[in-house]
Design a protein around this motif. Structure first.
Motif, PDB file in Angstrom:
ATOM      1  N   PHE A 233       0.844  -1.187   0.000  1.00 52.79           N
ATOM      2  CA  PHE A 233       0.000   0.000   0.000  1.00 52.79           C
ATOM      3  C   PHE A 233       0.884   1.244   0.000  1.00 52.79           C
ATOM      4  CE2 PHE A 233      -2.969  -3.131   1.655  1.00 52.79           C
ATOM      5  CZ  PHE A 233      -4.102  -2.832   0.924  1.00 52.79           C
TER       6      PHE A 233
ATOM      7  N   ASP B 255      -0.678   7.043  -0.525  1.00 54.44           N
ATOM      8  CA  ASP B 255      -2.034   7.520  -0.784  1.00 54.44           C
ATOM      9  C   ASP B 255      -3.081   6.452  -0.523  1.00 54.44           C
ATOM     10  OD1 ASP B 255      -1.279   5.836  -2.780  1.00 54.44           O
ATOM     11  OD2 ASP B 255      -1.797   7.159  -4.441  1.00 54.44           O
TER      12      ASP B 255
ATOM     13  N   LYS C  66      -3.338   3.528  -2.015  1.00 50.49           N
ATOM     14  CA  LYS C  66      -3.597   2.657  -3.161  1.00 50.49           C
ATOM     15  C   LYS C  66      -2.733   1.399  -3.091  1.00 50.49           C
ATOM     16  CE  LYS C  66      -5.079   6.225  -6.433  1.00 50.49           C
ATOM     17  NZ  LYS C  66      -4.844   6.840  -7.763  1.00 50.49           N
ATOM     18  N   ASN C  67      -3.291   0.292  -3.557  1.00 47.43           N
ATOM     19  CA  ASN C  67      -2.583  -0.984  -3.576  1.00 47.43           C
ATOM     20  C   ASN C  67      -1.712  -1.057  -4.828  1.00 47.43           C
ATOM     21  OD1 ASN C  67      -1.794  -3.474  -2.694  1.00 47.43           O
ATOM     22  ND2 ASN C  67      -3.610  -4.545  -3.432  1.00 47.43           N
ATOM     23  N   ILE C  68      -0.395  -1.215  -4.650  1.00 52.57           N
ATOM     24  CA  ILE C  68       0.548  -1.196  -5.766  1.00 52.57           C
ATOM     25  C   ILE C  68       1.070  -2.601  -6.023  1.00 52.57           C
ATOM     26  CG2 ILE C  68       2.696  -0.200  -6.641  1.00 52.57           C
ATOM     27  CD1 ILE C  68       2.331   2.054  -4.588  1.00 52.57           C
TER      28      ILE C  68
END
Length: 208
Positions: free
Chosen positions: A15, A18, A20-22
């Motif tokens: 994560f 921000d 978001k899952n990367i």
């Protein structure tokens, strides 16, 4: 050093700041041993040869055994030469780790690997052809066929280089500008955003 030899471990996700899952690829980067130093005076160019991954001595040729003994290290499986200006700063037998090459300041890397071999494949899978189309008008077995070759009485042959069926994969592929998400020096791990070529356990070359 401009790069390291590593091994593709697999994929994971982290994560970001921000939330978001990367998606990330985990690479075991080093440690690598300096097995040869080339200089402009002696070889005509400056470069450093790095070795990675342990190998049994009984599986190593006599010539390579002597090569590794000069560097006072055990036999290695993978040898890669990096053209670098750091050749004068390194000595035979020096160990280069992921923290020596990649720091928080390094944001982008290029990764080179051997893509997965897929054997003999048709044009639909190999080149993204769409096939003939629907099954109407008797087209019951042409869905994944290449279609017309575009040659008639002249030249009465198929031009070389045409996108047709053939061996797919097993090529040297270089992916440029992959973002470094995290460096884990205690485990010699490097996390880069996205995918890299090759199967899990295959060797890769990471360059700044």
């Amino acid at each position: 050093m401009p790069g390291l030899i590593g091994k593709k471990i697999g994929m994971t996700s982290v994560f970001g700041a921000d939330g978001k899952n990367i998606p990330c690829t985990v690479i075991e980067a080093g440690p690598c041993v300096v097995t040869q130093v080339r200089t402009v005076e002696g070889d005509g160019y400056a470069a450093v040869q790095l070795a990675y991954d342990e190998k049994k001595e009984k599986h190593t040729s006599a010539g390579l055994q002597g090569h590794f003994k000069k560097a006072q290290t055990t036999p290695k499986r993978k040898l890669v030469e990096f053209g670098t200006d750091y050749a004068k700063e390194l000595q035979l037998g020096d160990v280069v780790t992921v923290s020596d090459v990649f720091t928080d300041a390094v944001e982008w890397v290029d990764v080179t690997g051997i893509s997965k071999g897929k054997g003999f494949q048709g044009p639909v899978k190999r080149h993204g052809f769409s096939g003939v189309g629907g099954q109407t008008h008797g087209q019951h077995n042409r869905l994944r066929a290449p279609g017309s070759m575009g040659a008639s009485s002249w030249p009465s042959r198929v031009f070389k280089g045409k996108k047709l069926a053939g061996r797919m994969g097993g090529d040297r592929v270089k992916i440029l500008n992959l973002k470094v998400i995290k460096v884990l020096p205690e485990n010699n791990l490097l996390l880069v955003k996205g995918s890299i070529p090759g199967a899990n356990g295959s060797y890769v070359i990471i360059e700044e």
